[in-house]
Write an enzyme that holds these catalytic residues in place. Structure first.
Site, short mmCIF file in Angstrom:
data_model
loop_
_atom_site.label_atom_id
_atom_site.label_comp_id
_atom_site.label_asym_id
_atom_site.label_seq_id
_atom_site.Cartn_x
_atom_site.Cartn_y
_atom_site.Cartn_z
N ASN A 181 1.62 0.10 5.30
CA ASN A 181 1.75 1.43 6.32
C ASN A 181 0.63 2.19 6.88
OD1 ASN A 181 3.32 3.94 7.60
ND2 ASN A 181 3.71 5.28 5.37
N GLU A 213 2.13 9.37 7.86
CA GLU A 213 2.96 8.44 6.65
C GLU A 213 4.08 9.13 7.49
OE1 GLU A 213 -0.39 9.13 6.26
OE2 GLU A 213 -0.96 7.36 5.62
N ARG A 263 -12.64 0.48 8.46
CA ARG A 263 -13.92 -0.16 9.32
C ARG A 263 -14.71 -1.20 9.18
NH1 ARG A 263 -11.84 5.37 10.28
NH2 ARG A 263 -11.47 5.79 12.56
N SER A 319 -3.26 10.09 19.08
CA SER A 319 -3.64 9.26 17.65
C SER A 319 -4.65 8.80 18.24
CB SER A 319 -3.09 8.29 16.87
OG SER A 319 -3.54 7.56 15.71
N HIS A 348 0.60 9.36 0.59
CA HIS A 348 -0.19 9.87 -0.59
C HIS A 348 -0.50 11.28 -0.95
CE1 HIS A 348 -3.09 8.52 2.32
NE2 HIS A 348 -1.86 8.82 2.78
N ARG A 349 -0.85 12.22 0.41
CA ARG A 349 -1.50 13.47 0.52
C ARG A 349 -0.32 13.89 -0.08
NH1 ARG A 349 -5.52 12.30 1.35
NH2 ARG A 349 -6.37 10.41 3.31
N ARG A 375 6.03 4.38 13.78
CA ARG A 375 4.68 5.13 14.36
C ARG A 375 3.79 4.35 15.54
NH1 ARG A 375 0.81 4.39 9.11
NH2 ARG A 375 -0.09 6.25 10.07
N ASP A 396 -6.38 15.52 8.25
CA ASP A 396 -5.29 15.30 6.76
C ASP A 396 -5.90 15.77 5.67
OD1 ASP A 396 -4.31 12.87 7.92
OD2 ASP A 396 -5.94 11.55 7.03
N GLY A 440 -2.30 2.42 9.12
CA GLY A 440 -2.68 2.79 10.33
C GLY A 440 -4.16 2.38 10.73
N ASP A 471 -3.81 0.63 0.88
CA ASP A 471 -3.84 0.15 2.52
C ASP A 471 -5.51 -0.08 2.95
OD1 ASP A 471 -2.28 2.13 3.33
OD2 ASP A 471 -3.54 3.32 4.16
N LYS A 490 -1.48 4.30 -2.14
CA LYS A 490 -2.08 4.34 -0.64
C LYS A 490 -3.70 4.31 -0.79
CE LYS A 490 -0.04 4.81 4.33
NZ LYS A 490 -1.01 4.62 5.13
#
Ligand code: DC
Length: 679
Positions: free
Chosen positions: A95, A364, A30, A179, A408-409, A129, A336, A97, A52, A442
């Site tokens: 990837n 993801e 941001r 989202s 990644h998560r 997505r 998340d 978002g 990212d 990521k």
């Protein structure tokens, strides 16, 4: 960079110490966009460096923003001041978002007003997505948006001609229940459409119940820092005042990522000490009053039993209740970090139910399906629904190979399953294999390094592969390659003897002065930094490879006091997640209990030839027959010395690589290693 196929985590038994986490992904992307749209230069400190953010940086560079890395690591971003410099570009956004949605909105608005044509695309998953709700909102404004693939999904083309006008008289409607990034994208971009002080304000109205509200709070908070005061009516209507202008705040300090912190908060709750005197797990760079929504993971972790205290820029975590308590929780606000709760559930008594998590299905990967599949592999009982997941811990744990879906998560949260020795369950202690571990790049490229600095385990659980053999048999290359393929550390023990020899030469200690040499060995100031080997602070990597240093190393290595002085240093290389050690006595003396030992040989003729080629390729002149004579003399000395003579350990596997190339030798070793493990 070599892509690691998998990383094996041996059973882990505790955690203590301090981790410093990378910057927040949500804040980083941001503020990058806001700084890029602002007038003037913004200095960004502690910005996340990950896949990212790299795609966002590349996009800003392509749009003509100035990006200058400062000596202290901060990034200076010179913004566009709301004026397009470049009117045509194709941007690849991986990837991410957090890059795709806001850049779509900003470039659609800028093209509509100033003219332009931009194509935004990503990896195949990015094209699955959804983005249709954002496209619909932008079309209400009169922006030109073409869907280049499946309608409702990227890739997109954004276009317009200079002098266009946007339909801002009516409120812009956007759906909020798929989202929250669609709303965030509009909030970040629409000040561009409200720049005229004499114009009308821009109003955004949210259709449906807004999910993930805390992420919208981050957006509003950061907009305010860039001079844009959005008025809001609950989470239903947002008004951007006329005359809005992005103004650089000068400096922005990016907090550590609260979602990344969830893994270490969970780790503290599972594996840090419980008593006041025990060392806790400390997380630097984050406070309880963080602006990130995922800080509320702290409350959820406390419900499960974690003992968490905060100080400015620091969280301290201890085990509280143990085993953890099973909970039922609405996780809409922390989608998340809630994945981490699903793994904490493995250590809880009873069944944990996480609800209101439908957004997991469009992240993801389909995270509900993925978590259910992977948790079941470990032995857990899992029920999944369209918007919930329910986890009952294993009664019998199973070693599992965790598929990570390029997410990644999944990789980070499921690594916590390796602490299974902390629950007394039948089935015993199991290893956990993480497939494609580098997908953590990521958001947290050094996740596993951070985990290994605070994870504790029994020394015997850290695997070691020893590779012994005569000089020029190719041990070093083989060991380095095997270590790289497994993601392990490497110990080139010959280098320690060589460094001792070089240091002795520099300090004028003679090759027959045993106590003097032992003192030099014990006092070695040796550090490794990538390819560099620092002796007393200067790089000696090349000097250590000289023949005369090698030959003095061979002589001084016959002294028992020298060998003894280097023992502790060698043992200290045994660190998580594993070690490949090469030398002469790795399997016989230093790591006699290593689970895989190799003795590498090749004919003297072959070894002399390899050494010859190596020297010639470095521009060092050499004579083949001298080399062979020297090599045989060194073999004789290494073999016949009384202490730690060069010989295969009784349980070593012999590998004659005279007829093998390096890939074939590596394949042989990895195959032997695979036969010893559970996977
Ligand atoms: O592998 P190398 O050529 O870099 O090793 C230099 C010398 O160090 C070698 O001649 C013998 C000695 N050495 C040793 O005695 N024990 C080891 N584990 C490794 C090397």
């Amino acid at each position: 960079m070599y892509k690691l196929p998998h990383l094996d985590l041996p059973p882990l038994r505790g955690a203590a110490g301090t981790v410093r986490l990378p910057g927040s992904k949500s804040i980083s992307n941001r503020v990058l966009l806001l700084a890029g749209l602002s007038e003037g230069t913004t200095l960004l400190r502690d910005l996340l460096d990950s896949d990212d953010t790299r795609v966002m940086l590349a996009a800003l560079a392509a749009l003509g923003c100035g990006l200058a890395r400062q000596p202290d690591g901060a990034l200076a971003v010179s913004g566009l001041g709301g004026r397009l410099q470049v009117h045509q570009a194709a941007l690849f956004l991986g990837n991410a978002g957090t890059a795709m949605r806001p850049l779509t909105a900003a470039l659609a608005v800028l093209s509509a007003l100033q003219g332009g044509q931009f194509e935004l695309s990503g990896v195949p998953r990015m094209h699955e997505r959804p983005i249709g709700d954002l496209v619909a909102a932008l079309r209400q404004l009169g922006c030109g948006v073409d869907e280049l693939g499946t309608p409702g999904f990227p890739p997109l083309r954004l276009h317009g001609t200079a002098g266009g006008v946007l339909q801002t008289a009516q409120e812009i409607r956007v759906r909020g229940d798929v989202s929250s990034q669609f709303l965030t994208a509009l909030l970040l971009a629409l000040p561009l459409a409200a720049a005229d002080p004499a114009g009308a304000p821009v109003v955004i109205a949210v259709d449906g119940e807004l999910i993930s509200k805390p992420y919208v709070d981050i957006t509003l908070n950061l907009l305010a820092r860039f001079g844009i005061q959005v008025l809001r009516n609950g989470y239903a209507r947002f008004t951007i005042p006329a005359g809005s202008r992005y103004q650089s705040p000068g400096v922005i300090h990016v907090e550590a990522d609260a979602s990344s912190a969830s893994y270490f908060i969970a780790l503290g709750a599972i594996a840090a000490g419980q008593a006041a005197g025990d060392a806790p797990l400390v997380i630097d760079g984050l406070s309880l009053d963080s602006i990130q929504g995922d800080i509320r993971f702290v409350e959820a972790a406390r419900l499960m039993g974690a003992d968490i205290t905060g100080a400015p820029g620091r969280l301290t975590v201890r085990r509280g209740d143990w085993p953890l308590r099973a909970i039922t929780l609405d996780c809409n606000a922390i989608p998340d970090a809630a994945m981490t709760l699903a793994v904490m559930a493995l250590y809880a008594q009873g069944t944990t139910r996480l609800v209101n998590i439908a957004s997991w299905r469009v992240k993801e990967t389909d995270r509900i399906a993925a978590m259910a599949t992977e948790l079941r592999k470990l032995g857990a009982t899992v029920t999944e629904g369209q918007d919930f997941i329910e986890i009952t811990p294993p009664t019998v744990w199973q070693a599992a190979s965790i598929h990570t879906y390029d997410d990644h998560r999944i990789a980070m949260c499921l690594s916590l399953a390796a602490f299974n020795p902390l629950v007394a369950v039948p089935g015993g202690e199991v290893s956990v294999r993480i497939l494609d571990p580098q997908c953590v790049a990521k958001t947290f490229p050094d996740y596993f390094e951070a985990l290994f600095t605070v994870a504790r385990t029994a020394e015997a659980d850290i695997p070691v592969i020893t590779i012994d053999g005569p000089t020029a048999s190719g041990k070093g290359t083989l060991a380095a390659t095997v270590a790289a393929r497994l993601g392990w550390h490497q110990l080139d023990s010959g280098l320690l003897y060589r460094a001792t020899a070089l240091a002795a030469q520099r300090q004028a200690v003679a090759a027959d002065d045993e106590p003097g040499l032992a003192r030099v060995a014990a006092g070695l100031d040796l550090r490794f930094d990538g390819e560099r080997v620092l002796l007393d602070g200067t790089d000696v990597a090349t000097a250590l490879r000289q023949e005369q240093v090698g030959s003095m190393a061979s002589r001084i290595s016959a002294w028992p006091a020298v060998r003894g002085a280097l023992e502790a240093l060698q043992l200290a290389f045994r660190r998580l997640p594993g070690l490949v050690a090469d030398g002469r006595d790795m399997g016989t003396v230093i790591f006699p209990a290593a689970p895989l030992k190799l003795f590498l040989t090749a004919s003297p003729a072959k070894r002399a030839e390899r050494r010859y080629k190596q020297l010639i390729s470095k521009g060092i002149s050499a004579n083949l027959s001298d080399l062979r004579a020297d090599l045989e003399a060194r073999d004789e000395r290494d073999k016949t010395r009384l202490i730690a003579p060069l010989k295969p350990a009784q349980d070593a596997l012999l590998l004659d690589n005279s007829g093998l190339d390096i890939e074939q030798s590596v394949a042989r070793v990895l195959d032997w290693w695979a036969q010893r493990g559970p996977f």
